[in-house]
Motif scaffolding. Structure first.
Motif, PDB file in Angstrom:
ATOM      1  N   PRO A  70       0.800  -1.234   0.000  1.00  0.00           N
ATOM      2  CA  PRO A  70       0.000   0.000   0.000  1.00  0.00           C
ATOM      3  C   PRO A  70       0.831   1.281   0.000  1.00  0.00           C
ATOM      4  O   PRO A  70       0.636   2.159  -0.835  1.00  0.00           O
ATOM      5  CB  PRO A  70      -0.840  -0.119   1.275  1.00  0.00           C
ATOM      6  N   ARG A  71       1.749   1.383   0.946  1.00  0.00           N
ATOM      7  CA  ARG A  71       2.631   2.555   0.995  1.00  0.00           C
ATOM      8  C   ARG A  71       3.899   2.153   1.741  1.00  0.00           C
ATOM      9  O   ARG A  71       3.972   2.237   2.981  1.00  0.00           O
ATOM     10  CB  ARG A  71       1.963   3.750   1.668  1.00  0.00           C
ATOM     11  N   ALA A  72       4.898   1.722   1.007  1.00  0.00           N
ATOM     12  CA  ALA A  72       6.147   1.229   1.590  1.00  0.00           C
ATOM     13  C   ALA A  72       6.917   2.387   2.212  1.00  0.00           C
ATOM     14  O   ALA A  72       7.266   3.349   1.524  1.00  0.00           O
ATOM     15  CB  ALA A  72       6.984   0.541   0.525  1.00  0.00           C
ATOM     16  N   GLU A  73       7.195   2.299   3.514  1.00  0.00           N
ATOM     17  CA  GLU A  73       7.813   3.415   4.230  1.00  0.00           C
ATOM     18  C   GLU A  73       9.118   3.056   4.919  1.00  0.00           C
ATOM     19  O   GLU A  73       9.812   3.947   5.406  1.00  0.00           O
ATOM     20  CB  GLU A  73       6.828   3.958   5.272  1.00  0.00           C
ATOM     21  N   GLY A  74       9.470   1.777   4.991  1.00  0.00           N
ATOM     22  CA  GLY A  74      10.700   1.404   5.670  1.00  0.00           C
ATOM     23  C   GLY A  74      11.321   0.175   5.058  1.00  0.00           C
ATOM     24  O   GLY A  74      10.612  -0.731   4.603  1.00  0.00           O
ATOM     25  N   TYR A 131      13.702  -6.769   4.548  1.00  0.00           N
ATOM     26  CA  TYR A 131      12.494  -6.520   5.339  1.00  0.00           C
ATOM     27  C   TYR A 131      11.908  -5.164   4.959  1.00  0.00           C
ATOM     28  O   TYR A 131      12.650  -4.221   4.661  1.00  0.00           O
ATOM     29  CB  TYR A 131      12.812  -6.536   6.841  1.00  0.00           C
ATOM     30  N   MET A 132      10.576  -5.065   4.988  1.00  0.00           N
ATOM     31  CA  MET A 132       9.902  -3.797   4.725  1.00  0.00           C
ATOM     32  C   MET A 132       8.720  -3.633   5.662  1.00  0.00           C
ATOM     33  O   MET A 132       8.125  -4.616   6.112  1.00  0.00           O
ATOM     34  CB  MET A 132       9.388  -3.720   3.282  1.00  0.00           C
ATOM     35  N   VAL A 133       8.373  -2.358   5.916  1.00  0.00           N
ATOM     36  CA  VAL A 133       7.105  -2.037   6.558  1.00  0.00           C
ATOM     37  C   VAL A 133       6.370  -1.044   5.682  1.00  0.00           C
ATOM     38  O   VAL A 133       6.972  -0.248   4.955  1.00  0.00           O
ATOM     39  CB  VAL A 133       7.280  -1.449   7.978  1.00  0.00           C
ATOM     40  N   SER A 134       5.044  -1.136   5.743  1.00  0.00           N
ATOM     41  CA  SER A 134       4.182  -0.261   4.966  1.00  0.00           C
ATOM     42  C   SER A 134       3.125   0.331   5.872  1.00  0.00           C
ATOM     43  O   SER A 134       2.680  -0.313   6.832  1.00  0.00           O
ATOM     44  CB  SER A 134       3.510  -1.051   3.832  1.00  0.00           C
ATOM     45  N   GLU A 135       2.735   1.573   5.576  1.00  0.00           N
ATOM     46  CA  GLU A 135       1.546   2.101   6.226  1.00  0.00           C
ATOM     47  C   GLU A 135       0.348   1.287   5.755  1.00  0.00           C
ATOM     48  O   GLU A 135       0.323   0.826   4.615  1.00  0.00           O
ATOM     49  CB  GLU A 135       1.353   3.578   5.868  1.00  0.00           C
ATOM     50  N   PRO A 136      -0.652   1.058   6.613  1.00  0.00           N
ATOM     51  CA  PRO A 136      -0.710   1.573   7.980  1.00  0.00           C
ATOM     52  C   PRO A 136       0.223   0.838   8.941  1.00  0.00           C
ATOM     53  O   PRO A 136       0.902   1.472   9.723  1.00  0.00           O
ATOM     54  CB  PRO A 136      -2.173   1.390   8.355  1.00  0.00           C
ATOM     55  N   ALA A 137       0.268  -0.486   8.910  1.00  0.00           N
ATOM     56  CA  ALA A 137       1.160  -1.244   9.801  1.00  0.00           C
ATOM     57  C   ALA A 137       1.263  -2.676   9.295  1.00  0.00           C
ATOM     58  O   ALA A 137       0.744  -3.606   9.907  1.00  0.00           O
ATOM     59  CB  ALA A 137       0.659  -1.200  11.238  1.00  0.00           C
ATOM     60  N   LEU A 138       1.966  -2.823   8.173  1.00  0.00           N
ATOM     61  CA  LEU A 138       2.130  -4.137   7.549  1.00  0.00           C
ATOM     62  C   LEU A 138       3.607  -4.483   7.455  1.00  0.00           C
ATOM     63  O   LEU A 138       4.450  -3.608   7.208  1.00  0.00           O
ATOM     64  CB  LEU A 138       1.509  -4.143   6.149  1.00  0.00           C
ATOM     65  N   PHE A 139       3.918  -5.769   7.628  1.00  0.00           N
ATOM     66  CA  PHE A 139       5.299  -6.254   7.635  1.00  0.00           C
ATOM     67  C   PHE A 139       5.509  -7.210   6.466  1.00  0.00           C
ATOM     68  O   PHE A 139       4.657  -8.051   6.159  1.00  0.00           O
ATOM     69  CB  PHE A 139       5.575  -6.987   8.952  1.00  0.00           C
ATOM     70  N   TYR A 140       6.677  -7.079   5.809  1.00  0.00           N
ATOM     71  CA  TYR A 140       7.035  -7.924   4.675  1.00  0.00           C
ATOM     72  C   TYR A 140       8.468  -8.438   4.864  1.00  0.00           C
ATOM     73  O   TYR A 140       9.328  -7.719   5.388  1.00  0.00           O
ATOM     74  CB  TYR A 140       6.990  -7.134   3.357  1.00  0.00           C
ATOM     75  N   ARG A 141       8.695  -9.664   4.383  1.00  0.00           N
ATOM     76  CA  ARG A 141      10.061 -10.209   4.367  1.00  0.00           C
ATOM     77  C   ARG A 141      10.300 -10.856   3.006  1.00  0.00           C
ATOM     78  O   ARG A 141       9.441 -11.577   2.478  1.00  0.00           O
ATOM     79  CB  ARG A 141      10.248 -11.240   5.481  1.00  0.00           C
ATOM     80  N   PHE A 142      11.488 -10.577   2.435  1.00  0.00           N
ATOM     81  CA  PHE A 142      11.864 -11.113   1.142  1.00  0.00           C
ATOM     82  C   PHE A 142      13.168 -11.886   1.278  1.00  0.00           C
ATOM     83  O   PHE A 142      14.097 -11.443   1.968  1.00  0.00           O
ATOM     84  CB  PHE A 142      12.076  -9.991   0.116  1.00  0.00           C
ATOM     85  N   THR A 143      13.244 -13.037   0.618  1.00  0.00           N
ATOM     86  CA  THR A 143      14.466 -13.825   0.598  1.00  0.00           C
ATOM     87  C   THR A 143      14.912 -14.012  -0.831  1.00  0.00           C
ATOM     88  O   THR A 143      14.102 -13.995  -1.779  1.00  0.00           O
ATOM     89  CB  THR A 143      14.259 -15.187   1.268  1.00  0.00           C
ATOM     90  N   LYS A 144      16.195 -14.246  -1.003  1.00  0.00           N
ATOM     91  CA  LYS A 144      16.766 -14.403  -2.327  1.00  0.00           C
ATOM     92  C   LYS A 144      16.692 -15.858  -2.763  1.00  0.00           C
ATOM     93  O   LYS A 144      17.154 -16.758  -2.055  1.00  0.00           O
ATOM     94  CB  LYS A 144      18.221 -13.912  -2.344  1.00  0.00           C
TER      95      LYS A 144
END
Length: 304
Positions: free
Chosen positions: A276-280, A290-303
């Motif tokens: 939605p809105r990647a902020e970190g 790792y990423m966080v998005s507003e409002p408060a979502l967590f993402y993890r990516f691996t290679k």
């Protein structure tokens, strides 16, 4: 003798297909220009010519796939996750919340370990772990950078208790200094201005002391609509520039040149939906992203 044949129908000029096609082309060009798709296309072509050795010496974002997709941070939907950083000494993450200022410590699966109120901050937008338990926090509204000390016993932080450094006025008052990352290899903080996207460095010993003043870095390769956050790959020293408005994560080498990119749109890199809105953004010492998005979502990516 008057003819009874019906007069031929002539469509208005704006309904004729050449005009409609021209309008469509102009709109498509405008969208492509605004989203920097021309720059992404050029980089995509360039990526195709990179050798295996060159790819192995970079982060190489096209090879990443999400394995934690849009995990909600519990009870934080109204707090606006604004940035993320990795702590190598504890192998945990810190996220900063901007709307109601506090730090949240997370494990690498995105589970909340603790919340630390940030008393006296107005709108913290950037956070990065330095050395020895020190963290740097940028506040977009106060136009400052504060270096704080956090350990296992920390339950709250007071802005007035720590040294604060004036970042100065930004070119766009409402889109100020939003990003920060600690570059241990060069003993410097890299600070990012949101719009127009610009980079600066500020030298430091990594333990609370900043030397000299912030100085500008080359920013021509930041072909992004805005700069939301900065990360760094501790293995290569390459910067990661995140743009919420461009739905893009961009890798820059040590000379500030574009190396690779990853789109944050649904259907790419395993994402079910657009972030939605990647902020970190943060990367650990194993190369996990790792990423966080507003409002408060967590993402993890691996290679892969």
């Amino acid at each position: 003798m008057q003819s009874n044949a019906p007069a031929s129908f002539k469509r208005p000029f704006y309904l004729r297909w050449p005009f409609g096609l021209a309008v469509a082309v102009m709109i498509a060009y405008g969208v492509a220009f605004a989203m920097h798709w021309d720059d992404r296309a050029a980089l995509w072509v360039k990526e195709g010519f990179e050798s295996t050795a060159e790819r192995s010496e970079s982060v190489w974002l096209p090879d990443y796939t999400v394995d934690i997709d849009a995990k909600p941070l519990p009870e934080m939907a109204d707090y606006e996750a604004s940035d993320l950083t990795y702590n190598p000494s504890t192998r945990t993450l810190f996220a900063v919340m901007g709307k109601q200022p506090f730090l949240t410590e997370l494990n690498l699966d995105g589970d909340v370990l603790r919340n630390i109120p940030l008393n006296g901050w107005a709108n913290p937008e950037g956070v990065t772990v330095m050395d020895g338990g020190y963290l740097a926090i940028t506040d977009e509204r106060l136009h400052d950078l504060t270096v704080v000390k956090v350990d296992a016993a920390t339950t709250a932080l007071n802005h007035a208790d720590f040294p604060s450094h004036d970042l100065g006025a930004s070119q766009n008052g409402n889109k100020g200094y939003e990003a920060v990352v600690w570059d241990a290899s060069k003993q410097r903080l890299v600070i990012g201005e949101e719009r127009p996207p610009r980079l600066y460095e500020w030298k430091s010993n990594g333990q609370g002391q900043l030397t000299g003043e912030k100085t500008p870095l080359p920013s021509d390769s930041l072909d992004l609509r805005n700069l939301s956050a900065l990360g760094i790959d501790p293995r290569t020293g390459h910067l990661l520039a995140l743009s919420a408005d461009s739905n893009m994560l961009l890798e820059l080498d040590e000379q500030g040149e574009q190396v690779s990119f990853m789109t944050l749109l649904g259907g790419f890199n395993g994402l079910q939906h657009t972030i939605p809105r990647a902020e970190g953004v943060a990367m650990d010492d194993q190369g996990t992203l790792y990423m966080v998005s507003e409002p408060a979502l967590f993402y993890r990516f691996t290679k892969g």
